[in-house]
Scaffold this motif. Structure first.
Motif, PDB file in Angstrom:
ATOM      1  N   ASP A   1      -7.000   9.887 -10.350  1.00 44.02           N
ATOM      2  CA  ASP A   1      -6.585  11.200  -9.108  1.00 44.02           C
ATOM      3  C   ASP A   1      -8.458  10.862  -7.986  1.00 44.02           C
ATOM      4  O   ASP A   1      -9.515  10.990  -8.411  1.00 44.02           O
ATOM      5  N   ASP A   2      -8.505  11.221  -6.802  1.00 37.58           N
ATOM      6  CA  ASP A   2      -8.809  10.980  -5.383  1.00 37.58           C
ATOM      7  C   ASP A   2      -8.875  12.131  -5.021  1.00 37.58           C
ATOM      8  O   ASP A   2      -9.001  12.082  -3.656  1.00 37.58           O
TER       9      ASP A   2
ATOM     10  N   LYS B   1       4.208   5.800  -5.782  1.00 39.20           N
ATOM     11  CA  LYS B   1       3.536   6.178  -6.976  1.00 39.20           C
ATOM     12  C   LYS B   1       2.838   7.071  -7.373  1.00 39.20           C
ATOM     13  O   LYS B   1       3.070   7.962  -8.346  1.00 39.20           O
ATOM     14  N   GLN B   2       1.310   7.029  -6.607  1.00 45.37           N
ATOM     15  CA  GLN B   2       0.171   7.759  -6.939  1.00 45.37           C
ATOM     16  C   GLN B   2       1.242   9.248  -6.370  1.00 45.37           C
ATOM     17  O   GLN B   2       0.780  10.293  -7.286  1.00 45.37           O
ATOM     18  N   ALA B   3       2.250   9.980  -5.859  1.00 46.08           N
ATOM     19  CA  ALA B   3       2.370  11.046  -5.063  1.00 46.08           C
ATOM     20  C   ALA B   3       3.242  10.970  -6.112  1.00 46.08           C
ATOM     21  O   ALA B   3       3.297  12.348  -6.597  1.00 46.08           O
ATOM     22  N   ASP B   4       4.151  10.459  -7.015  1.00 43.06           N
ATOM     23  CA  ASP B   4       4.937  10.520  -7.964  1.00 43.06           C
ATOM     24  C   ASP B   4       4.390  11.340  -9.263  1.00 43.06           C
ATOM     25  O   ASP B   4       5.138  11.908  -9.734  1.00 43.06           O
ATOM     26  N   ARG B   5       3.043  11.105  -9.613  1.00 40.64           N
ATOM     27  CA  ARG B   5       2.309  11.375 -10.536  1.00 40.64           C
ATOM     28  C   ARG B   5       2.095  13.229 -10.096  1.00 40.64           C
ATOM     29  O   ARG B   5       2.101  14.254  -8.912  1.00 40.64           O
ATOM     30  N   PRO B   6       2.221  13.428 -11.565  1.00 38.39           N
ATOM     31  CA  PRO B   6       1.983  15.286 -12.080  1.00 38.39           C
ATOM     32  C   PRO B   6       0.329  16.087 -11.027  1.00 38.39           C
ATOM     33  O   PRO B   6      -0.212  14.469 -11.343  1.00 38.39           O
TER      34      PRO B   6
ATOM     35  N   ASN C   1       1.108  -1.091   0.195  1.00 36.31           N
ATOM     36  CA  ASN C   1       0.166  -0.098   0.114  1.00 36.31           C
ATOM     37  C   ASN C   1       0.925   1.175   0.453  1.00 36.31           C
ATOM     38  O   ASN C   1       0.557   2.188  -0.523  1.00 36.31           O
ATOM     39  N   LEU C   2       2.639   1.354   0.957  1.00 36.67           N
ATOM     40  CA  LEU C   2       2.774   2.198   0.876  1.00 36.67           C
ATOM     41  C   LEU C   2       3.548   2.599  -0.454  1.00 36.67           C
ATOM     42  O   LEU C   2       3.344   3.743  -1.180  1.00 36.67           O
ATOM     43  N   GLN C   3       3.991   1.446  -1.322  1.00 34.33           N
ATOM     44  CA  GLN C   3       4.678   1.191  -2.544  1.00 34.33           C
ATOM     45  C   GLN C   3       3.572   2.180  -3.905  1.00 34.33           C
ATOM     46  O   GLN C   3       3.807   2.836  -4.309  1.00 34.33           O
TER      47      GLN C   3
END
Length: 103
Positions: free
Chosen positions: A101-102, A77-82, A71-73
């Protein structure tokens, strides 16, 4: 008249080589020895159970710690998106169209 040689078995064998951690091999060999089994016999028993049941003969699941790590990984990854700029119509449309996108 049979052409089979006396030392040949009815079925052919296949050699399977597995590399495992030495500590794991030592621990399991000691247990197998106490049970009167060789590692080869124990692995053959495992494979026969897989063949008979069509599944692994024990539960294979992630620990809670492994699930949390996954879940952390995913979050990283989600946080690394623009980040979409919602102050522009185009940015808003991109955000609205993105199902992942949430925020």
């Amino acid at each position: 008249m049979s052409t089979k040689r006396p030392h040949e078995s009815a079925t052919k064998s296949q050699k399977i080589q597995v590399t495992v951690d030495r500590s794991l091999a030592d621990k399991t060999e000691a247990i197998f020895s106490q049970l009167g089994l060789s590692p080869s016999t124990a692995i053959t028993m495992f494979l026969k159970q897989v063949a008979v049941t069509g599944s692994i003969p024990f539960n294979v699941t992630l620990t809670e710690r492994q699930k949390a790590a996954l879940n952390l990984q995913a979050a990283l990854k989600q946080a690394d998106r623009p980040i979409n700029d919602l102050s522009t119509p185009e940015g808003y449309r991109r955000w609205e169209a993105d199902e992942n996108d949430d925020y």
